[in-house]
Design an enzyme around this catalytic site. Sequence first.
Site, PDB file in Angstrom:
ATOM      1  N   HIS A  92       0.806  -1.236   0.000  1.00 32.48           N
ATOM      2  CA  HIS A  92       0.000   0.000   0.000  1.00 32.48           C
ATOM      3  C   HIS A  92       0.834   1.279   0.000  1.00 32.48           C
ATOM      4  CE1 HIS A  92      -3.593  -2.340   0.644  1.00 32.48           C
ATOM      5  NE2 HIS A  92      -3.232  -2.738   1.856  1.00 32.48           N
TER       6      HIS A  92
HETATM    7  N1  ZLM Z   1      -8.672   3.070  11.446  1.00 34.80           N
HETATM    8  N2  ZLM Z   1      -5.041  -0.553  16.527  1.00 34.80           N
HETATM    9  C1  ZLM Z   1      -3.961  -3.902   5.357  1.00 34.80           C
HETATM   10  C2  ZLM Z   1      -4.235  -2.527   5.918  1.00 34.80           C
HETATM   11  C3  ZLM Z   1      -5.656  -2.353   6.389  1.00 34.80           C
HETATM   12  C4  ZLM Z   1      -8.969   2.667   7.569  1.00 34.80           C
HETATM   13  C5  ZLM Z   1     -10.230   2.211   9.703  1.00 34.80           C
HETATM   14  C6  ZLM Z   1      -7.612   2.731  12.371  1.00 34.80           C
HETATM   15  C7  ZLM Z   1      -7.476  -1.836  10.729  1.00 34.80           C
HETATM   16  C8  ZLM Z   1      -7.132  -1.739  12.121  1.00 34.80           C
HETATM   17  C9  ZLM Z   1      -4.714   0.077  14.263  1.00 34.80           C
HETATM   18  C10 ZLM Z   1      -4.624  -0.430  17.921  1.00 34.80           C
HETATM   19  C11 ZLM Z   1      -2.189  -5.252   4.084  1.00 34.80           C
HETATM   20  C12 ZLM Z   1      -8.845   1.176   7.323  1.00 34.80           C
HETATM   21  C13 ZLM Z   1      -9.207   1.853  10.793  1.00 34.80           C
HETATM   22  C14 ZLM Z   1      -8.055   2.110  13.663  1.00 34.80           C
HETATM   23  C15 ZLM Z   1      -9.127   4.366   9.392  1.00 34.80           C
HETATM   24  C16 ZLM Z   1      -7.562  -1.403   8.606  1.00 34.80           C
HETATM   25  C17 ZLM Z   1      -4.382   0.180  15.590  1.00 34.80           C
HETATM   26  C18 ZLM Z   1      -7.500  -2.367  14.411  1.00 34.80           C
HETATM   27  C19 ZLM Z   1      -6.459  -1.517  14.814  1.00 34.80           C
HETATM   28  O1  ZLM Z   1      -6.660  -2.024  17.080  1.00 34.80           O
HETATM   29  C20 ZLM Z   1      -6.070  -1.393  16.208  1.00 34.80           C
HETATM   30  C21 ZLM Z   1      -4.851   0.943  18.460  1.00 34.80           C
HETATM   31  C22 ZLM Z   1      -5.765  -0.778  13.853  1.00 34.80           C
HETATM   32  C23 ZLM Z   1      -6.117  -0.888  12.503  1.00 34.80           C
HETATM   33  C24 ZLM Z   1      -7.838  -2.468  13.072  1.00 34.80           C
HETATM   34  N3  ZLM Z   1      -7.082  -0.961   9.762  1.00 34.80           N
HETATM   35  C25 ZLM Z   1      -8.216  -2.828  10.110  1.00 34.80           C
HETATM   36  N4  ZLM Z   1      -8.251  -2.518   8.773  1.00 34.80           N
HETATM   37  C26 ZLM Z   1      -7.346  -0.742   7.293  1.00 34.80           C
HETATM   38  C27 ZLM Z   1      -5.926  -0.941   6.773  1.00 34.80           C
HETATM   39  C28 ZLM Z   1      -2.507  -4.067   4.995  1.00 34.80           C
HETATM   40  O2  ZLM Z   1      -2.582  -6.463   4.685  1.00 34.80           O
HETATM   41  O3  ZLM Z   1      -2.889  -5.180   2.859  1.00 34.80           O
HETATM   42  C29 ZLM Z   1      -0.705  -5.308   3.715  1.00 34.80           C
HETATM   43  C30 ZLM Z   1       0.224  -5.390   4.843  1.00 34.80           C
HETATM   44  N5  ZLM Z   1      -7.604   0.662   7.414  1.00 34.80           N
HETATM   45  O4  ZLM Z   1      -9.807   0.486   7.081  1.00 34.80           O
HETATM   46  C31 ZLM Z   1      -9.605   3.153   8.697  1.00 34.80           C
HETATM   47  C32 ZLM Z   1     -10.190   3.345   7.397  1.00 34.80           C
HETATM   48  C33 ZLM Z   1      -8.118   4.010  10.499  1.00 34.80           C
HETATM   49 ZN    ZN Z   2      -3.896  -7.277   3.445  1.00 35.16          ZN
END
Ligand code: ZLM
Ligand code: ZN
Length: 376
Positions: free
Chosen positions: A142
């Site tokens: 990404h």
């Molecule tokens: N929030 N903590 C895949 C990348 C996926 C964006 C929704 C952040 C999470 C997730 C971070 C502990 C690859 C989104 C999420 C919370 C805006 C995503 C920190 C849980 C946590 O508990 C968490 C404080 C965090 C992040 C869940 N983020 C789940 N999904 C995605 C990014 C990467 O696998 O493709 C390659 C390595 N982000 O959905 C938000 C819209 C930020």
């Molecule tokens: Zn992924």
Amino acid sequence: PLTVKATRKDRVAYFYDADVGSFSYGSSHPMKPHRIRMTHSLIMNYGLYKKMEIYRAKPATKQEMCQFHSDEYIDFLSRVTPDNLEMFQKESVKFNVGDDCPVFDGLYEYCSISGGGSMEGAARLNRGKCDVAINYAGGLHHAKKSEASGFCYLNDIVLGIIELLRYHPRVLYIDIDVHHGDGVEEAFYTTDRVMTCSFHKYGEFFPGTGELRDTGVSKGRYYSVNVPLRDGIDDATYKSVFEPVIGKIMEWYQPSAVVLQCGGDSLSGDRLGCFNLSMRGHANCVNYMKSFGVPMLVVGGGGYTMRNVSRTWAFETGLLNNVILDENLPYNDYYEYYGPDYQLDVRPSNMFNVNTPEYLDKVLSGIFANLENTKF
Ligand code: ZLM
Ligand code: ZN
């Protein structure tokens, strides 16, 4: 049943840095570099060190990183720390560090390890020193030129492909992470020298891109392929999409090098994913790509149920070395993670497969119609 076809003597170069498992995005963040150390312990205890060459890559330098990324972004990554973060408020917004992409101790070093493995792997392939190069610390698809995104800061894949392009006229990039490989697609969206093909969950899911009709622009038109999938896809269904699409691309594009991103979040039971692949269904993609006998860089990616990622990547490392690993896990540094069964397999669940035959037919005919437009 899985059969391994040996292509010449497969020389595998495996890149691992013993420091990588100690980096932490934060205790509750889903991305755990520790899974790479767990994978390594399985690989070693299965005896695969007897089959392949193991290297610790030189960390990528600033100059190498800037072959894709902007100087000011890499400069920021090299300077920012949890302690001085308050001095970088404006930059943090601009470069998108925050909840998904936190600033943690050793962030820059982590990036340089991830990037170094993919670049050195590509360089060894270029010099004909190996047939397959593996870097599970890579696959961070990404990351953008001047922006972190989705747990990724440095796009090791783009850097690896740039290295391959020094010797190879055409490079094929394949992405089986559950998330769309947007950063790699974007980097090569206007060129016909890199074809990208991503299989991912599409529809109300991060990063929101990767629909069927996104095919590239200008010289790159029709050289980006997107396979949008729905929840619950199983082994047989995935194979029925993956093999025809990739078979056609291999036949028509005839790449001289392949990069395979093996994100483990497309496995059943992943903490963030929503697919229903078993270890063997996931590994079928690796085995299928291996069967073409084209020099291949294999990188990691997502994968948030650590015990399943390490099992699968160890099994895939076995396949790449023409070894089918035993179903009983060997004793290893993280044995307790694999209880109560201590078995290798990641099994599918009974979740519903929303990908109907009608839906997949529509996706496949759309992709083949796009490919018909290419005059390779
Ligand atoms: N929030 N903590 C895949 C990348 C996926 C964006 C929704 C952040 C999470 C997730 C971070 C502990 C690859 C989104 C999420 C919370 C805006 C995503 C920190 C849980 C946590 O508990 C968490 C404080 C965090 C992040 C869940 N983020 C789940 N999904 C995605 C990014 C990467 O696998 O493709 C390659 C390595 N982000 O959905 C938000 C819209 C930020
Ligand atoms: Zn992924």
